[in-house]
Structures are given as structure tokens and as C-alpha cells.
Design a protein around this motif. Structure first.
Motif, PDB file in Angstrom:
ATOM      1  N   LYS A  55       0.842  -1.200   0.000  1.00  0.00           N
ATOM      2  CA  LYS A  55       0.000   0.000   0.000  1.00  0.00           C
ATOM      3  C   LYS A  55       0.875   1.247   0.000  1.00  0.00           C
ATOM      4  O   LYS A  55       0.640   2.181  -0.778  1.00  0.00           O
ATOM      5  CB  LYS A  55      -0.922   0.001   1.227  1.00  0.00           C
ATOM      6  CG  LYS A  55      -1.793   1.246   1.362  1.00  0.00           C
ATOM      7  CD  LYS A  55      -2.615   1.186   2.654  1.00  0.00           C
ATOM      8  CE  LYS A  55      -3.643   2.279   2.759  1.00  0.00           C
ATOM      9  NZ  LYS A  55      -3.136   3.547   3.182  1.00  0.00           N
ATOM     10  N   CYS A  56       1.875   1.262   0.848  1.00  0.00           N
ATOM     11  CA  CYS A  56       2.774   2.417   0.929  1.00  0.00           C
ATOM     12  C   CYS A  56       3.516   2.619  -0.381  1.00  0.00           C
ATOM     13  O   CYS A  56       3.679   3.754  -0.848  1.00  0.00           O
ATOM     14  CB  CYS A  56       3.772   2.241   2.074  1.00  0.00           C
ATOM     15  SG  CYS A  56       3.007   2.343   3.694  1.00  0.00           S
ATOM     16  N   VAL A  64       5.998   2.722   6.745  1.00  0.00           N
ATOM     17  CA  VAL A  64       4.772   2.012   7.097  1.00  0.00           C
ATOM     18  C   VAL A  64       4.335   2.518   8.468  1.00  0.00           C
ATOM     19  O   VAL A  64       5.114   2.476   9.423  1.00  0.00           O
ATOM     20  CB  VAL A  64       5.005   0.486   7.138  1.00  0.00           C
ATOM     21  CG1 VAL A  64       3.764  -0.235   7.632  1.00  0.00           C
ATOM     22  CG2 VAL A  64       5.432  -0.034   5.776  1.00  0.00           C
ATOM     23  N   SER A  65       3.113   3.005   8.565  1.00  0.00           N
ATOM     24  CA  SER A  65       2.605   3.553   9.823  1.00  0.00           C
ATOM     25  C   SER A  65       1.686   2.551  10.517  1.00  0.00           C
ATOM     26  O   SER A  65       1.279   1.537   9.934  1.00  0.00           O
ATOM     27  CB  SER A  65       1.838   4.850   9.556  1.00  0.00           C
ATOM     28  OG  SER A  65       0.606   4.562   8.917  1.00  0.00           O
ATOM     29  N   GLY A  66       1.327   2.878  11.742  1.00  0.00           N
ATOM     30  CA  GLY A  66       0.359   2.062  12.466  1.00  0.00           C
ATOM     31  C   GLY A  66      -0.974   1.999  11.738  1.00  0.00           C
ATOM     32  O   GLY A  66      -1.636   0.964  11.706  1.00  0.00           O
ATOM     33  N   ASP A  67      -1.352   3.110  11.124  1.00  0.00           N
ATOM     34  CA  ASP A  67      -2.600   3.134  10.353  1.00  0.00           C
ATOM     35  C   ASP A  67      -2.523   2.191   9.157  1.00  0.00           C
ATOM     36  O   ASP A  67      -3.519   1.564   8.790  1.00  0.00           O
ATOM     37  CB  ASP A  67      -2.914   4.559   9.879  1.00  0.00           C
ATOM     38  CG  ASP A  67      -3.275   5.481  11.035  1.00  0.00           C
ATOM     39  OD1 ASP A  67      -4.002   5.033  11.940  1.00  0.00           O
ATOM     40  OD2 ASP A  67      -2.822   6.638  11.026  1.00  0.00           O
ATOM     41  N   SER A  75      -7.828  -5.328   5.334  1.00  0.00           N
ATOM     42  CA  SER A  75      -7.745  -5.768   3.942  1.00  0.00           C
ATOM     43  C   SER A  75      -7.588  -7.281   3.834  1.00  0.00           C
ATOM     44  O   SER A  75      -8.104  -7.908   2.898  1.00  0.00           O
ATOM     45  CB  SER A  75      -6.564  -5.066   3.266  1.00  0.00           C
ATOM     46  OG  SER A  75      -6.341  -5.548   1.975  1.00  0.00           O
ATOM     47  N   LEU A  76      -6.903  -7.864   4.804  1.00  0.00           N
ATOM     48  CA  LEU A  76      -6.654  -9.306   4.802  1.00  0.00           C
ATOM     49  C   LEU A  76      -7.739 -10.098   5.536  1.00  0.00           C
ATOM     50  O   LEU A  76      -7.646 -11.310   5.663  1.00  0.00           O
ATOM     51  CB  LEU A  76      -5.284  -9.593   5.418  1.00  0.00           C
ATOM     52  CG  LEU A  76      -4.098  -9.038   4.624  1.00  0.00           C
ATOM     53  CD1 LEU A  76      -2.816  -9.088   5.455  1.00  0.00           C
ATOM     54  CD2 LEU A  76      -3.925  -9.796   3.311  1.00  0.00           C
TER      55      LEU A  76
END
Length: 119
Positions: A55-56, A64-67, A75-76
Motif C-alpha cells: 500500500k505504501c 509504514v505507519s500504524g494506520d 484488507s486481509l
């Protein structure tokens, strides 16, 4: 896992401690089951992080953030985990704000005390 150099796994002692939290006090855990759980946890972390990283990458971001982790969990199909992580993330951010504000207050107090003792 053989614990060889370059392995990217959680420490087996930590895995054992986490497992023991959910067992009766005198229960034993075999080395095989600790290693199996270690492998599963590592695989899960890699799976979720990979989804967040994709996604990033699509959004031209390097961090990569916590969000992003919460998004990846949803998503998974791990909505329950995403909700729990989202609550933790909110509490963590609130605690960080409190810590920052406390440090600013202490710094201002120190500056005030220095200014009042040095005319």
C-alpha cells in the motif's frame, strides 16, 4: 527454526512467555510447539507488513505507519485484530501527547527557574 544467523523471528523465550500467559500455571510447553508458534507469528507479521508495505509503495511512501498496519489487517480479513490494534494505536498516541506536553511543561519550568535565578 534453527535460530541461525540471519533468521528474522521473534525470540523463542518471548514466544514461550506469551504462550504461558494463556495456560494453567503448571502447564508445560514443548520446544516443538514454541518453535511452531514462533514460525506462525513470524509468518503472520511478515504477511501483514507485506500488505501494508505494498500500500505504501503504491502511494509512493517509504514509511509504514500504524494506520497502514490497521488497514492491512482489515484488507486481509482480520477485522477483529484491526479494531484491537486501532484502539491500542489511539491509546498509544494519546500517551505520547501527554508525554510531549509533560516534557514541554518541565522544560518551561526549568527555563523559568533559570531566568529567575539569573537576573
Amino acid at each position: 527454526m534453527n535460530g541461525g544467523e540471519g533468521d528474522k523471528t521473534l525470540p523463542i523465550a518471548n514466544v514461550g512467555r506469551i504462550m504461558k500467559q494463556n495456560l494453567p500455571p503448571k502447564a508445560k510447553i514443548s520446544k516443538e510447539s514454541k518453535e511452531l508458534m514462533q514460525e506462525c507469528a513470524t509468518e503472520f507479521i511478515s504477511f501483514v507488513t507485506g500488505e501494508a508495505s505494498d500500500k505504501c509503495h503504491k502511494e509512493n511512501r517509504k514509511t509504514v505507519s500504524g494506520d497502514d498496519i490497521c488497514w492491512a489487517l482489515c484488507s486481509l480479513g482480520f477485522d477483529n485484530y484491526a479494531e484491537a490494534i486501532g484502539r491500542y494505536l489511539y491509546k498509544y498516541r494519546q500517551a505520547e501527547l501527554v508525554k510531549i506536553n509533560h516534557n514541554k511543561l518541565e522544560s518551561a519550568k526549568d527555563k523559568f527557574q533559570q531566568d529567575s535565578t539569573n537576573p
